[in-house]
Design a protein around this motif. Structure first.
Motif, PDB file in Angstrom:
ATOM      1  N   PRO A  48     -39.254   2.690 -14.091  1.00  0.00           N
ATOM      2  CA  PRO A  48     -40.365   1.741 -14.041  1.00  0.00           C
ATOM      3  C   PRO A  48     -39.917   0.292 -13.810  1.00  0.00           C
ATOM      4  N   GLY A  49     -38.705  -0.042 -14.221  1.00  0.00           N
ATOM      5  CA  GLY A  49     -38.195  -1.387 -13.946  1.00  0.00           C
ATOM      6  C   GLY A  49     -38.802  -2.477 -14.805  1.00  0.00           C
ATOM      7  N   THR A  50     -39.386  -2.096 -15.942  1.00  0.00           N
ATOM      8  CA  THR A  50     -40.042  -3.092 -16.795  1.00  0.00           C
ATOM      9  C   THR A  50     -39.117  -3.632 -17.877  1.00  0.00           C
ATOM     10  N   GLY A  57     -37.229  -1.633 -23.024  1.00  0.00           N
ATOM     11  CA  GLY A  57     -36.316  -1.474 -24.163  1.00  0.00           C
ATOM     12  C   GLY A  57     -36.593  -0.285 -25.061  1.00  0.00           C
ATOM     13  N   GLU A  58     -37.589   0.525 -24.735  1.00  0.00           N
ATOM     14  CA  GLU A  58     -37.925   1.661 -25.607  1.00  0.00           C
ATOM     15  C   GLU A  58     -36.819   2.703 -25.714  1.00  0.00           C
ATOM     16  N   CYS A  59     -35.996   2.752 -24.684  1.00  0.00           N
ATOM     17  CA  CYS A  59     -34.905   3.722 -24.678  1.00  0.00           C
ATOM     18  C   CYS A  59     -33.723   3.252 -25.512  1.00  0.00           C
ATOM     19  N   GLY A  60     -33.787   1.999 -25.978  1.00  0.00           N
ATOM     20  CA  GLY A  60     -32.672   1.474 -26.745  1.00  0.00           C
ATOM     21  C   GLY A  60     -31.721   0.623 -25.912  1.00  0.00           C
ATOM     22  N   GLU A  61     -31.966   0.592 -24.611  1.00  0.00           N
ATOM     23  CA  GLU A  61     -31.143  -0.255 -23.737  1.00  0.00           C
ATOM     24  C   GLU A  61     -31.917  -1.526 -23.410  1.00  0.00           C
ATOM     25  N   LEU A  62     -31.188  -2.585 -23.108  1.00  0.00           N
ATOM     26  CA  LEU A  62     -31.856  -3.845 -22.817  1.00  0.00           C
ATOM     27  C   LEU A  62     -32.564  -3.826 -21.469  1.00  0.00           C
ATOM     28  N   THR A  63     -31.947  -3.141 -20.514  1.00  0.00           N
ATOM     29  CA  THR A  63     -32.524  -3.147 -19.172  1.00  0.00           C
ATOM     30  C   THR A  63     -32.598  -1.724 -18.621  1.00  0.00           C
ATOM     31  N   CYS A  64     -33.455  -1.581 -17.609  1.00  0.00           N
ATOM     32  CA  CYS A  64     -33.557  -0.283 -16.936  1.00  0.00           C
ATOM     33  C   CYS A  64     -32.243   0.032 -16.228  1.00  0.00           C
ATOM     34  N   MET A  65     -31.542  -1.004 -15.764  1.00  0.00           N
ATOM     35  CA  MET A  65     -30.281  -0.772 -15.069  1.00  0.00           C
ATOM     36  C   MET A  65     -29.243  -0.185 -16.035  1.00  0.00           C
ATOM     37  N   GLU A  86     -35.777  10.099 -22.479  1.00  0.00           N
ATOM     38  CA  GLU A  86     -35.711   8.987 -23.439  1.00  0.00           C
ATOM     39  C   GLU A  86     -36.423   7.753 -22.895  1.00  0.00           C
ATOM     40  N   CYS A  87     -36.757   7.752 -21.625  1.00  0.00           N
ATOM     41  CA  CYS A  87     -37.569   6.688 -21.028  1.00  0.00           C
ATOM     42  C   CYS A  87     -39.031   7.099 -21.205  1.00  0.00           C
ATOM     43  N   LYS A  88     -39.704   6.489 -22.175  1.00  0.00           N
ATOM     44  CA  LYS A  88     -41.085   6.912 -22.474  1.00  0.00           C
ATOM     45  C   LYS A  88     -42.057   6.575 -21.346  1.00  0.00           C
ATOM     46  N   PRO A  89     -41.985   5.360 -20.775  1.00  0.00           N
ATOM     47  CA  PRO A  89     -42.967   5.028 -19.721  1.00  0.00           C
ATOM     48  C   PRO A  89     -42.951   6.000 -18.545  1.00  0.00           C
ATOM     49  N   ILE A  90     -41.771   6.496 -18.163  1.00  0.00           N
ATOM     50  CA  ILE A  90     -41.725   7.344 -16.970  1.00  0.00           C
ATOM     51  C   ILE A  90     -42.394   8.704 -17.219  1.00  0.00           C
ATOM     52  N   LEU A  91     -42.674   8.990 -18.499  1.00  0.00           N
ATOM     53  CA  LEU A  91     -43.361  10.246 -18.817  1.00  0.00           C
ATOM     54  C   LEU A  91     -44.868  10.140 -18.592  1.00  0.00           C
ATOM     55  N   GLU A  92     -45.335   8.894 -18.382  1.00  0.00           N
ATOM     56  CA  GLU A  92     -46.777   8.708 -18.136  1.00  0.00           C
ATOM     57  C   GLU A  92     -47.154   9.324 -16.789  1.00  0.00           C
TER      58      GLU A  92
END
Lengths: 469, 443
Positions: free
Chosen positions: A14-16, A19-27, A42-48
């Motif tokens: 998603p590139g937002t 931080g929900e995954c525990g990492e600071l950035t999507c990169m 572990e990326c919650k938004p991409i499950l939408e």
């Protein structure tokens, strides 16, 4: 996996930077996807729903080269396969080789239950947890479906471990499946003669199945392609494990070829591989020789690409090296292996016993500890927190310092003045240059031990107890 | 896939009538799957992959429907490829009956970038070459990982048995084999060769350690002469591991062994390696270049031996350190494997045969303790059987990482390790065994 740079994975996220995954950035998260230390889920938004397509695409791209296959259910499910590399140092090997030990349907029932219990209870403490073995393989030696079903039923009643049903007779396997279908057992095996019937069973019961083509990779691939076309990819490949001579050398070659082709992208044979060291028992009459040779064959194919294997010897001198060589190969080389920092008692130390310092690098710690224990030196041994780095490098890199040593001892609630009669610390020979600092920092006497802990016993004879000043 | 709602059966059957794999490329399917493939260049490879994935699903699904409509989808499926979904396999919906196995060719390429050969190193010298050994041993020369089909392996693995210049503490299972010779290194060496099939022997001059007996170098050298007299196989000479004393001890030993092309064990970065290297060059020996589980240190020491000390390439063997099974073998294995792969790919600071102190396996408590010190553990069984197999598996593991020479202790371990390494090497003939019905075997 089909991609190898974080950038390629990033494009699908998603590139937002939420931080929900525990990492600071999507990169940063993308980098973890590439080294397989994080899962896409572990990326919650991409499950939408709106990202559904990207999620599915990225999932496909990230899938390991060798398919993962599950055997068993619930907590005791065994996952096999899933590898992406030929050499462990290139990443790590995933899903450690699963060891199945056999029982057979002409066994006395009491013996069978005892054997299954022995297999499921086997454990050995190692680096903070227990090593175990994984499965039970039920061999049909009676050729009688009813007898086989009874044996499988007994196994199901006795253990939650995953099960392998072994027969080339479809009617026998069907009888076994009827009493174990809720346990997702692995079928063993389809071969050149029975494959149609076995495929029907695998599809009807929706269970994983082994394809057996001894020393015939072409046939193995044909079967794998055919089974996939018929609708199942829950496949395990057995290219045959020949136990001796030139045939064993050929078996080794077959394993290397299969895995290399799979990792290099031949999807048709990119499945977990089964070894059957059991066949060592067809080459040796004497049980010790057979156990030894079985352990040797098991080790070769734990190192070289076996994902699951069927074994016979349950002697500790067979199982212990087997579970250790597996741990050796599947330990993640990217993670430094360390022990919990703190005080360890070796033997039964008293107020007169020496106090020694080492690092919490597991290899160093266990070496020192076993050197002390094997010489029956009762002592206190501190594993100082050096981030899991060995003595020489930690001194050079500043992870092992006088203040770290002081803190390590204090954190254990140990008072050198009260808890010992000698107020003395022995530091490793490779940390000799810290001697003055440690004296200043702790106020204790500091002695420099040998550079190699193998020399501690001789050193102790000469230097311990310390002469009173 | 939920593609049915928006499609009428008539539309579907129209489509299916002229469906074949080739024409899928131009098909547009509407529904909640929208695929509009125009082909041509410029496709993002990732996208192309994903689309390919999608297409294969669609084709499978449609073929399934086709079967229900009486279309002979088996033929189509048989000629299709790439239907397999990437990732966690699952039982797909379609389960067409197939009557014959699909034809298939299995092919796998040899590794292209293994272009460099590992250096061949010969140990021992016969009378023709200024020594007194009956025969010599050559190790190295590989063009591939050990036992791989990519290239032949020119030399088998070899084993050198440990001999000590004084009685030392050993695991009980080991000691039992040497009790009669433990005070006589020459007899010990003889026994190792005569009874235990050692290819070589290693005389460890451990009594020279100032912390042990501080035997003078000159006296230790006499033991080396005795051993050279006692056996006619090539030998390894080991110091005590004391970095101050070893250079002197090994230099003197090299002198008395002049011309025998022994392996001097060892040069390392923490001692006067120049002195050891000079002794090797002056008296015609081979140097064991020993580092501790660190590939860059190994490169550095090899470089120094070659450039600074002028040791010829054919006089270097490396010992990247052996840790026992369960005690760091993972590091030792990957370190050796990395060294060998780097050598094969052309790093000429790492193209050397390797040696392993496999005896280190006996340091593992699993090898020598009577029973587990932990009550929670399952029974460890008799240690007489545990020890040798610990040494075997430690050695076997490193043989698969490329190790050439094994320094070992227990006769059973030597026998089994030789059997398995020579089997993989291809030198062992045995009766063929039919495993096609192994399930029913009586054991």
């Amino acid at each position: 996996m089909k991609i190898n740079s974080p950038l390629e994975a990033y494009k699908f996220l998603p590139g937002t930077n939420c931080g929900e995954c525990g990492e600071l950035t999507c990169m940063a998260f993308a980098a973890h996807l590439i080294d397989r230390s994080k899962k896409l889920t572990e990326c919650k938004p991409i499950l939408e729903d709106k990202f559904k397509k990207k999620f599915e695409e990225l999932t496909a791209l990230l899938a390991p080269e060798i398919r993962e296959v599950e055997i068993g259910v619930g907590d005791r499910v065994s996952k096999i396969g899933g590898d992406d590399v030929l050499y462990r140092h290139k990443l790590t090997f995933f899903n450690q080789t699963q060891f199945a030990y056999d029982v057979w349907d002409t066994m006395d029932e009491k013996e069978l239950v005892e054997r299954v219990n022995y297999i499921q209870d086997f454990k050995k403490f190692y680096v903070g947890s227990f090593l175990n073995v994984d499965m039970v393989a039920v061999r049909c030696t009676s050729n009688d479906p009813a007898k086989f079903a009874a044996a499988v039923k007994k196994v199901v009643e006795t253990t939650d471990m995953p099960i392998i049903l072994c027969s080339f007779e479809p009617a026998v396997l069907k009888a076994g499946l009827e009493v174990s279908k809720d346990r997702n057992p692995l079928l063993y095996a389809a071969n050149r003669d029975n494959w149609k019937e076995i495929a029907d069973l695998a599809l009807e019961y929706d269970v994983p199945v082994t394809l057996f083509a001894p020393d015939d990779l072409e046939l193995l691939k044909s079967m794998a392609k055919t089974f996939a076309a018929m609708g199942t990819e829950k496949l395990v490949l057995d290219p045959g494990t020949f136990p001796t001579g030139k045939q064993l050398r050929q078996t080794f070659t077959n394993f290397i070829k299969l895995r290399r082709a799979g990792i290099e992208g031949d999807r048709d044979i990119a499945y977990p591989i089964m070894a059957v060291p059991f066949t060592a028992w067809m080459a040796h009459d004497d049980p010790v020789s057979a156990s030894y040779w079985e352990t040797v064959v098991a080790s070769i194919f734990t190192i070289k690409y076996g994902d699951i294997m069927i074994l016979h010897s349950t002697e500790p001198y067979a199982i212990l090296p087997e579970i250790h060589i597996r741990d050796t190969m599947y330990t993640d080389p990217r993670k430094p292996v360390s022990v919990d920092p703190g005080m360890y008692k070796v033997g039964e130390p008293t107020v007169d016993s020496p106090v020694l310092i080492t690092t919490n690098f597991a290899l160093t710690y266990y070496t020192v500890e076993s050197d002390l224990a094997s010489s029956k030196i009762d002592c206190y041994l501190w594993a100082i927190d050096t981030d899991g780095i060995g003595v020489e490098a930690a001194v050079a890199g500043g992870q092992l310092t006088a203040s770290k040593i002081k803190k390590g001892i204090e954190d254990s609630g140990f008072d050198l003045k009260k808890d010992t009669t000698h107020n003395t610390i022995i530091i490793p020979g490779l940390a000799a240059r810290l001697q003055g600092d440690v004296e200043d920092e702790t106020g204790a006497n500091v002695m420099v031990g040998p550079a190699d802990s193998g020399r501690i016993p001789g050193w102790m004879d000469k230097n311990w107890p310390p002469q009173k000043k | 896939m939920h593609m049915t709602k928006k499609m009428k059966l008539s539309q579907l059957s129209n489509m299916l009538q002229d469906l074949d794999v080739e024409s899928m490329e131009g098909v547009t399917i509407e529904g909640d799957i929208e695929l509009n493939i125009t082909g041509g260049g410029g496709l993002d490879p990732a996208l192309a992959y994903a689309l390919g994935h999608e297409i294969s699903h669609v084709s499978l699904h449609m073929a399934n429907i086709a079967r229900m409509l009486g279309f002979p989808a088996e033929q189509l499926l048989a000629s299709a490829f790439g239907m397999a979904e990437a990732g966690q396999p699952r039982a797909l919906q379609a389960s067409p009956k197939i009557q014959e196995l699909l034809a298939s060719k299995f092919e796998v390429a040899k590794i292209e970038n293994w272009k460099s050969q590992i250096q061949e190193v010969t140990l021992g010298a016969t009378s023709g070459d200024g020594g007194s050994r009956k025969s010599t041993i050559t190790i190295g020369g590989e063009n591939a990982l050990p036992y791989y089909f990519d290239a032949g392996m020119p030399h088998r693995n070899h084993v050198t048995l440990d001999v000590f210049d004084m009685p030392i503490s050993m695991a009980k299972a080991v000691k039992a084999n040497y009790e009669d010779v433990i005070n006589d290194p020459a007899e010990w060496a003889k026994k190792a060769v005569r009874d235990f099939n050692a290819d070589m022997v290693t005389i460890h001059l451990i009594s020279t350690d100032p912390l042990i007996k501080d035997t003078p170098a000159k006296e230790a050298a006499k033991v080396v002469e005795d051993v050279l007299q006692a056996v006619d196989v090539p030998i390894v000479i080991g110091g005590s591991g004391n970095p101050e004393k070893d250079p002197e001890v090994l230099a003197k030993a090299a002198e008395v062994a002049e011309g025998e092309r022994v392996l001097l064990a060892s040069a390392s970065l923490n001692l006067d390696y120049e002195r050891i290297a000079k002794a090797a060059v002056d008296y015609g020996h081979v140097v064991l270049s020993w580092t501790q589980l660190e590939i860059n240190a190994q490169k550095e020491l090899n470089r120094k031996l070659m450039k600074q000390c002028n040791v010829p390439r054919e006089s270097i063997v490396v010992d990247p350190t052996t840790a026992a099974l369960g005690y760091g073998l993972d590091y030792a294995y990957s370190n050796m494997e990395r060294i060998r792969l780097a050598g094969l790919m052309g790093d000429d600071e790492l193209t050397f045969p390797m040696s392993s102190g496999t005896t280190n396996a006996w340091g593992a408590r699993e090898a020598w303790m009577v029973s587990s010190p932990l009550s929670q553990d399952s029974d460890w069984g008799p240690r007489e059987y545990r020890g040798p197999i610990w040494e075997i598996i430690t050695g076997l593991t490193l043989s698969l990482a490329g190790n050439d020479l094994f320094m070992m202790m227990h006769p059973t371990s030597v026998q089994v390790l030789k059997e398995v390494t020579q089997t993989l090497y291809g030198a062992i003939e045995s009766e063929e065994i039919d495993i096609s019905n192994w399930i029913g075997a009586e054991v």
